[in-house]
Design a protein around this motif. Structure first.
Motif, PDB file in Angstrom:
ATOM      1  N   LYS A   1       0.500  -1.305   0.102  1.00 52.33           N
ATOM      2  CA  LYS A   1       0.021   0.025  -0.634  1.00 52.33           C
ATOM      3  C   LYS A   1       0.954   1.118   0.019  1.00 52.33           C
ATOM      4  O   LYS A   1       0.616   2.234  -0.615  1.00 52.33           O
ATOM      5  CB  LYS A   1      -1.266   0.136   1.464  1.00 52.33           C
TER       6      LYS A   1
ATOM      7  N   THR B   1       2.505  11.370   9.294  1.00 47.73           N
ATOM      8  CA  THR B   1       1.101  11.844   9.099  1.00 47.73           C
ATOM      9  C   THR B   1       1.077  11.791   7.476  1.00 47.73           C
ATOM     10  O   THR B   1      -0.724  11.121   7.027  1.00 47.73           O
ATOM     11  CB  THR B   1       0.697  12.862  10.167  1.00 47.73           C
TER      12      THR B   1
ATOM     13  N   SER C   1       0.010   8.444   5.694  1.00 46.72           N
ATOM     14  CA  SER C   1      -1.174   7.749   5.659  1.00 46.72           C
ATOM     15  C   SER C   1      -2.015   8.562   5.085  1.00 46.72           C
ATOM     16  O   SER C   1      -2.899   8.199   4.439  1.00 46.72           O
ATOM     17  CB  SER C   1      -1.136   7.877   6.947  1.00 46.72           C
ATOM     18  N   LYS C   2      -1.805   9.604   4.522  1.00 51.17           N
ATOM     19  CA  LYS C   2      -2.613   9.945   3.943  1.00 51.17           C
ATOM     20  C   LYS C   2      -2.814  10.145   2.901  1.00 51.17           C
ATOM     21  O   LYS C   2      -3.639  10.198   2.091  1.00 51.17           O
ATOM     22  CB  LYS C   2      -2.660  11.780   4.496  1.00 51.17           C
TER      23      LYS C   2
ATOM     24  N   SER D   1      -3.300   6.886   2.153  1.00 52.86           N
ATOM     25  CA  SER D   1      -4.793   6.413   2.543  1.00 52.86           C
ATOM     26  C   SER D   1      -5.195   4.640   3.634  1.00 52.86           C
ATOM     27  O   SER D   1      -5.615   3.634   3.748  1.00 52.86           O
ATOM     28  CB  SER D   1      -5.906   5.573   1.955  1.00 52.86           C
ATOM     29  N   ILE D   2      -3.909   5.015   4.818  1.00 49.53           N
ATOM     30  CA  ILE D   2      -3.673   3.892   5.459  1.00 49.53           C
ATOM     31  C   ILE D   2      -3.534   4.763   6.578  1.00 49.53           C
ATOM     32  O   ILE D   2      -3.743   5.991   7.445  1.00 49.53           O
ATOM     33  CB  ILE D   2      -2.368   3.451   5.824  1.00 49.53           C
ATOM     34  N   ASP D   3      -4.952   4.501   8.182  1.00 50.48           N
ATOM     35  CA  ASP D   3      -4.652   4.520   9.372  1.00 50.48           C
ATOM     36  C   ASP D   3      -3.227   5.261   9.778  1.00 50.48           C
ATOM     37  O   ASP D   3      -2.488   4.540   9.718  1.00 50.48           O
ATOM     38  CB  ASP D   3      -5.650   3.937   9.949  1.00 50.48           C
ATOM     39  N   PHE D   4      -3.297   6.857  10.494  1.00 52.49           N
ATOM     40  CA  PHE D   4      -2.046   7.041  10.808  1.00 52.49           C
ATOM     41  C   PHE D   4      -1.313   6.048  11.960  1.00 52.49           C
ATOM     42  O   PHE D   4      -0.377   5.393  11.670  1.00 52.49           O
ATOM     43  CB  PHE D   4      -1.548   8.471  11.935  1.00 52.49           C
ATOM     44  N   GLU D   5      -1.807   5.595  13.467  1.00 53.60           N
ATOM     45  CA  GLU D   5      -1.890   4.286  13.836  1.00 53.60           C
ATOM     46  C   GLU D   5      -1.166   3.100  13.722  1.00 53.60           C
ATOM     47  O   GLU D   5      -0.231   2.758  14.382  1.00 53.60           O
ATOM     48  CB  GLU D   5      -3.002   4.218  15.037  1.00 53.60           C
ATOM     49  N   GLU D   6      -2.131   2.737  12.477  1.00 58.57           N
ATOM     50  CA  GLU D   6      -1.430   1.368  11.663  1.00 58.57           C
ATOM     51  C   GLU D   6      -0.528   1.752  11.473  1.00 58.57           C
ATOM     52  O   GLU D   6       0.097   0.650  11.832  1.00 58.57           O
ATOM     53  CB  GLU D   6      -2.671   1.172  10.726  1.00 58.57           C
TER      54      GLU D   6
ATOM     55  N   GLN E   1       1.910   3.905  11.842  1.00 54.51           N
ATOM     56  CA  GLN E   1       2.913   4.456  13.164  1.00 54.51           C
ATOM     57  C   GLN E   1       4.092   2.854  13.955  1.00 54.51           C
ATOM     58  O   GLN E   1       5.000   2.636  14.302  1.00 54.51           O
ATOM     59  CB  GLN E   1       3.047   5.509  13.622  1.00 54.51           C
ATOM     60  N   LYS E   2       2.780   2.037  14.339  1.00 55.43           N
ATOM     61  CA  LYS E   2       3.550   0.848  14.667  1.00 55.43           C
ATOM     62  C   LYS E   2       3.982  -0.074  14.137  1.00 55.43           C
ATOM     63  O   LYS E   2       4.983  -1.203  13.900  1.00 55.43           O
ATOM     64  CB  LYS E   2       1.629  -0.199  15.595  1.00 55.43           C
TER      65      LYS E   2
END
Length: 443
Positions: A24, A77, A80-81, A84-89, A91-92
Motif C-alpha cells: 500500500k 501523517t 498515511s494520508k 490512505s492508511i490509518d496513522f496509528e496502523e 506508526q506501529k
C-alpha cells in the motif's frame, strides 16, 4: 541555542511490516516520489534533506533534521494520508532510528545485512538510484551525501572482507530454486515457466530459470521490451525464450504449472475470475510489490509472495552465519569511524577559524598602532612574529582539549557554543571540508 540537526531513518521493511502494508505504501514511479518529497520539504522546514528508498522489501525515508519527534510524526501523517492508511496502523509498523542508530541502519541496508536474502547485491544499486534521483532533484545535499557515500564504502568493505556475497543470491534466485525443487518433488518433468514482466526482477528470474534448464514463455505489456530481453538471453541460452502476447495471459495461466509475476503494476493483473480448475498442481510466485496476483480460491494452486521466501532465506542465513557476524563487526566499526569523521568536520575547521580570527585581530591592532604612531614601522615584522607566537601559545591548550573531545558526545554542544560566541557561520567552517564524491560512487 539552536538544536543540532542529525540523521533520522523511518523504515517499513519485511522485518516489521507485513506485505499488505508495504504494497500500500510502495511508490510506483519516480514522479510520485519527487512530488511527495518536495511537498514534505515545502511544508516542513525541519526536513533539510531527504532520500526515499522504495523496493519490494522496504519503504524507507532518510532525513537530515534538527527535530526528530515532530519530523517523524509529520512524515508518517503525510504518508498515511497519501496512501490512505490509518496513522496509528502505520506508526506501529515503523522502525525509527536516530543519529548513530540511523547511521548503523543505513550501513546495514547498503551492506545487504537487512535484506530478506543476506548478501544479495540488488540493494546497493537500488540505494544508489534512490540517492542519485534525490540528489539530482535537490532533495538532498551534503549531509545525506556524506551518509550514503560512507554507506557504500562500508558495503564495499563487507564484500571485500567477507564471503557474504559469494555465489550471490537474491529473491529471484531463491524463487527459481524453490520452484525447481517443488517441481522435482511433485514429479513434474516438463521444465516450462511462464514469466510476466521484464524489469530487474523479471530479468533476474528469467536468467535463473534458464540456468536450471527451463524454457520460458515471456509476457510483458510492452511486447517490444520483452523481445529485447529475449534476444539478449536467447543468444546465451540457445533460444529457450519465446515471447507471447500479453493478451494470451488468461490462457497461459491455466496451461502450465509454473508461473512468475514481477511487474510494476499497482493492481492485480491475474484475477481469481481468470483462473480455471485444472487437473494438475500449479506453483505461482508473485515477486511484485504491490502484489499482482489475486489470491486464487483453488486448492491446487500454491501461491508464494516475497515474504513467503523468508524461510528459505533464513536457511541461507544459517549457512552464512560466520560471515554475517564479521559483516556486523565491519558495519559497527564504520559507524564509529563515520561518527568520528563527522565530529572532525566541526573540530578541525573550527580550530583553523579560531586561529584565523586571532591572527586577523592581532594584525589589525598592529596596523592601527603603527598608523597612530604607537609603534615605528620598522618594528612591524618583528612585532607580527611576537603576536603570532602569543596567540599560538594562547590557543595551544584549547586546541589540544578540542581534539581530545572530538569523538565524544559533549563535542557537539561545545562546538556550537564556540561558533555562537565567536560568530562563526557553519557554512564558512564546513563548505570546503567535503568534496562530494557523487560521481565516483555512482559510476
Amino acid at each position: 541555542m539552536e538544536q543540532l540537526a542529525g540523521f533520522l531513518a523511518i523504515s517499513f521493511s519485511h522485518k516489521s511490516t507485513q506485505i499488505d502494508i508495504r504494497e500500500k505504501i510502495a511508490f510506483s514511479t519516480t514522479q510520485e516520489i519527487k512530488s511527495f518529497l518536495q511537498n514534505l520539504k515545502i511544508e516542513n522546514k525541519n526536513i533539510q534533506e531527504v532520500v526515499l528508498l522504495s523496493t519490494c522489501n522496504r519503504v524507507e525515508i532518510y532525513i537530515y533534521t534538527p527535530e526528530f519527534e515532530d519530523t517523524k510524526k509529520f512524515v508518517i501523517t503525510k504518508l498515511s494520508k497519501k496512501k490512505s492508511i490509518d496513522f496509528e496502523e502505520l506508526q506501529k509498523n515503523a522502525d525509527i532510528y536516530t543519529n548513530q542508530e540511523a547511521i548503523h541502519h543505513v550501513f546495514c541496508v547498503a551492506s545487504s545485512l537487512d535484506s530478506i536474502v543476506v548478501g544479495e547485491t540488488q540493494i546497493a544499486g537500488q540505494l544508489k538510484s534512490a540517492y542519485k534521483f534525490c540528489f539530482d532533484n535537490q532533495l538532498c545535499g551534503k549531509n545525506l551525501t556524506r551518509l550514503i557515500h560512507f554507506a557504500f564504502r562500508c558495503a564495499a568493505a563487507v564484500r571485500n572482507s567477507t564471503q557474504i556475497s559469494n555465489n550471490s543470491i537474491s529473491v529471484a534466485s531463491l524463487a527459481a530454486k524453490e520452484a525447481n525443487s517443488l517441481l522435482e518433488k511433485n514429479g513434474i518433468k516438463d521444465k516450462i515457466a511462464v514469466v510476466i514482466g521484464v524489469g530487474e526482477m523479471g530479468s533476474l528470474t528469467s536468467k535463473h530459470l534458464l540456468h536450471y534448464g527451463y524454457r520460458i514463455l515471456l509476457l510483458n505489456r510492452n511486447k517490444q521490451k520483452a523481445l529485447v530481453l529475449a534476444e539478449e538471453l536467447n543468444s546465451e541460452y540457445n533460444d529457450k525464450i519465446e515471447v507471447k502476447n500479453f493478451s494470451e495471459l488468461p490462457t497461459l495461466i491455466n496451461q502450465y504449472p509454473l508461473l512468475f509475476c514481477a511487474t510494476s503494476a499497482t493492481q492485480f493483473i491475474i484475477l481469481d475470475s481468470m483462473v480455471e480448475d485444472v487437473d494438475f498442481k500449479r506453483f505461482w510466485f508473485d515477486l511484485s510489490v504491490p502484489r499482482n496476483i489475486q489470491n486464487p480460491q483453488i486448492d491446487k494452486i500454491h501461491l508464494f509472495d516475497v515474504d513467503d521466501l523468508q524461510q528459505v532465506a533464513d536457511e541461507n542465513l544459517e549457512s552464512r552465519k560466520k560471515n554475517t557476524i564479521k559483516a556486523y563487526e565491519i558495519v559497527g566499526q564504520h559507524t564509529l569511524d563515520f561518527s568520528k569523521w563527522l565530529q572532525s568536520l566541526g573540530i578541525d575547521p573550527l580550530i583553523k577559524k579560531l586561529r584565523e580570527l586571532a591572527k586577523n585581530a592581532s594584525l589589525k591592532e598592529l596596523e592601527r598602532s603603527i598608523k597612530k604612531g604607537f609603534l615605528p614601522k620598522e618594528y612591524e615584522e618583528n612585532v607580527a612574529k611576537i603576536l603570532h607566537s602569543a596567540f599560538n601559545v594562547f590557543l595551544h591548550q584549547p586546541t589540544i582539549n578540542l581534539k581530545k573531545i572530538s569523538d565524544k558526545e559533549e563535542a557537539d554542544p561545545i562546538i556550537e557554543a564556540l561558533k555562537t560566541i565567536f560568530d562563526i557561520n557553519d557554512e564558512v567552517v564546513l563548505i570546503n571540508r567535503y568534496k562530494c564524491e557523487y560521481d565516483t560512487i555512482l559510476h
